[in-house]
Structures are given as C-alpha cells and as structure tokens.
Design an enzyme around this catalytic site. Structure first.
Site, mmCIF file in Angstrom:
data_model
loop_
_atom_site.group_PDB
_atom_site.id
_atom_site.type_symbol
_atom_site.label_atom_id
_atom_site.label_comp_id
_atom_site.label_asym_id
_atom_site.label_seq_id
_atom_site.Cartn_x
_atom_site.Cartn_y
_atom_site.Cartn_z
ATOM 1 C CG HIS A 1 -1.711 1.200 1.463
ATOM 2 N ND1 HIS A 1 -3.038 1.292 1.108
ATOM 3 C CD2 HIS A 1 -1.386 2.397 2.026
ATOM 4 C CE1 HIS A 1 -3.496 2.494 1.432
ATOM 5 N NE2 HIS A 1 -2.517 3.171 2.001
ATOM 6 C CD GLU A 2 1.894 3.330 3.738
ATOM 7 O OE1 GLU A 2 2.047 4.424 3.142
ATOM 8 O OE2 GLU A 2 0.931 3.100 4.496
ATOM 9 C CG HIS B 1 0.160 6.023 -0.609
ATOM 10 N ND1 HIS B 1 -0.937 6.646 -1.144
ATOM 11 C CD2 HIS B 1 -0.248 5.504 0.578
ATOM 12 C CE1 HIS B 1 -1.968 6.510 -0.323
ATOM 13 N NE2 HIS B 1 -1.574 5.812 0.727
ATOM 14 C CD GLU C 1 -4.852 6.310 2.313
ATOM 15 O OE1 GLU C 1 -4.589 5.126 2.590
ATOM 16 O OE2 GLU C 1 -3.979 7.209 2.248
#
Length: 293
Positions: free
Chosen positions: A146-147, A150, A223
C-alpha cells in the site's frame, strides 16, 4: 512529469475561466478601477500558496524521521532477521512498481505505517513496531505494498500540488472579498482599512475550512488507489483485505499532524468530509467489489 504538467495546465485553465467570469460579471472591472491589480494578486497568492506546500514536501522525509523517531534500517547491515525481511520485501515491491528502492524505517508506536518523500526514487517507507507485532508477514507485506503504491502513484507530489492550488484560491479570494467589503460596503477610499484586514482573516478561516474538504476528498481517493495498488503488487486482494480487517479491530497509531494523511489508517474525524481516510469497511468493500486485480 506528465501528471504534474496536466495538473498544472488544468488549474491554470480554471484560474483563467474564473478571471474571465469575474470580468464578465463586472467584479474584475470594479476591483481594477479601485486600484486592485488582479494579475499581481494572483501571482502573489500562488507564490504564497505553493511555497509552503513545496517546502513541506522537500523536507518531508527529514520531518517524518524527526517527528516519529523512525530509525532507518541500514540496507548493508540490517540488525536482525525482521529488518532483513522488511528491506527485502520493500525492495521487491519497489522493483515491481518500477520505482527506486526507498529507505525503510521502523518507529515505536501503535499499528500504523506511512510513506513520504518528494521524489519517487528517493522516498521513505516507515512501519511501526505495533503493526509489525500485531500482523502476519503476509499482512505486513500488504501494508508495505500500500505504501509503495502511494510512492509509485506520485501521491505525495499530487497532494502537494492540490494543497498549493487550494491555498492559492483561499488567499486570492479572501483578499478580493476583503477589498470589496472595504471599498464597496464600508466606503473606504483611503488605502485599505481595518475592514479589509478583518474580512481577509475571517475569509481565510472560512475558505480554508472549505478547501480542507477538497484536500480530504482527494486523500480518501488515493487510499482506495493505494489499496488496489497493494493488491496488484502482491497479485491478490486477500492480504490487503485481511490487513484492513485487522486494522479495523485496533486503534490506529496517532501520527504527527503533518503526516496523518500519509498513514495506512486514519483516526476518526468529527465529520466524514474532513477525514483523510475512508472507513475501513468501505475500503474492504471496494477491494472485494473490484472486477480484476
């Protein structure tokens, strides 16, 4: 660079349309006739609006390390097997995402994680001890994905640009309203009076609150994209769904204010409009409803 160019081009077009609309409605002519140069005001507003956001982005890695106490893992000499696994996992995910390998850090705290940095190839991914201790390796890998997503999506840069644009509009319109009130309502024709300054302060507060709704909306959308990005990097949506479900059962670790929007899980907001993160249930539903990962 293409994303940045198109984003700036779009916002320049918006400002041109707004300027033309004010002239058609006569507002621009009134303000110009009374001594306010809209072009200079717009330039001033953009300089002030973007400067703070860009500086914050450029020093974001340093600020993150200082404010969370994050300890960067030496890629040449990880202290233990867990650190070695973290490095290897983040590096593999970064390679799959086609970005430079970010710095990897650990900080003490309740379950959370974040990514920051001004450049895709020079970012920082940090994870808390609470998250490492409460999740399986597969779930941690999903959070790391997820990071990394980003970073790969350029979310930090885009959020900075959006913040700069809304700051510009807040400063610009607050001064227009202040000038209008001072001249047209209070009939002051001797420079700018107290009415101008009071109106500007009030309008900056009100417009700033409204602008924060826009920034929060974008933060929530990114997100969802990062959740989907994690599923794509891992080749399955299930690890991210399980990680989110586990996060939904614990209190998210409090991050410093400047980095709350960067965390894997946000804290509860007074209003959903101001929340930087969507509800956990909504994020899980979005992943489950995705047609293809």
């Amino acid at each position: 660079m293409k994303r940045i160019f198109l984003f700036l081009l779009t916002n320049i077009a918006v400002m041109v349309v707004l300027s033309a609309s004010m002239n058609v409605l006569g507002v621009g002519r009134f303000l110009t006739a009374n001594g306010l140069d809209l072009t200079q005001l717009l330039i001033f507003s953009a300089l002030v609006g973007f400067t703070g956001s860009i500086i914050s982005l450029l020093i974001s890695k340093w600020m993150a390390k200082q404010s969370t106490g994050a300890r960067v893992i030496d890629p040449q000499a990880p202290a233990n097997a867990r650190e070695a696994w973290l490095l290897d996992t983040v590096h593999q995910l970064a390679d799959r995402a086609g970005i430079g390998r970010p710095e990897v850090a650990i900080y003490d705290g309740a379950p959370n994680a974040f990514a920051t940095g001004a450049f895709k190839n020079d970012a920082l991914v940090a994870v808390s001890t609470g998250l490492l201790d409460s999740m399986t390796e597969e779930e941690v890998a999903a959070v790391l994905g997820h990071e990394v997503a980003h970073v790969a999506n350029g979310d930090m840069i885009t959020l900075t640009l959006i913040q700069g644009v809304v700051n510009t509009f807040v400063i610009f319109f607050a001064r227009i309203v202040g000038y209008f009130v001072d001249r047209a309502v209070l009939k002051n024709d001797r420079g700018v009076g107290a009415g101008y300054y009071v109106t500007v302060i009030v309008c900056e507060i009100v417009f700033g609150i409204l602008a924060s709704v826009i920034v929060a909306w974008f933060s929530r959308q990114r997100e969802y994209r990062a959740d989907a990005g994690s599923a794509s990097l891992l080749g399955s949506r299930e690890p991210m769904i399980r990680a989110l479900a586990r996060l939904g059962g614990v209190e998210a670790g409090e991050l410093p204010k400047a980095f709350k929007a960067s965390g894997i899980s946000g804290t509860r907001s007074i209003s959903a409009m101001f929340a930087s993160h969507p509800p956990i249930a909504a994020r899980i539903h979005a992943l489950q409803a995705a047609q293809r990962i």
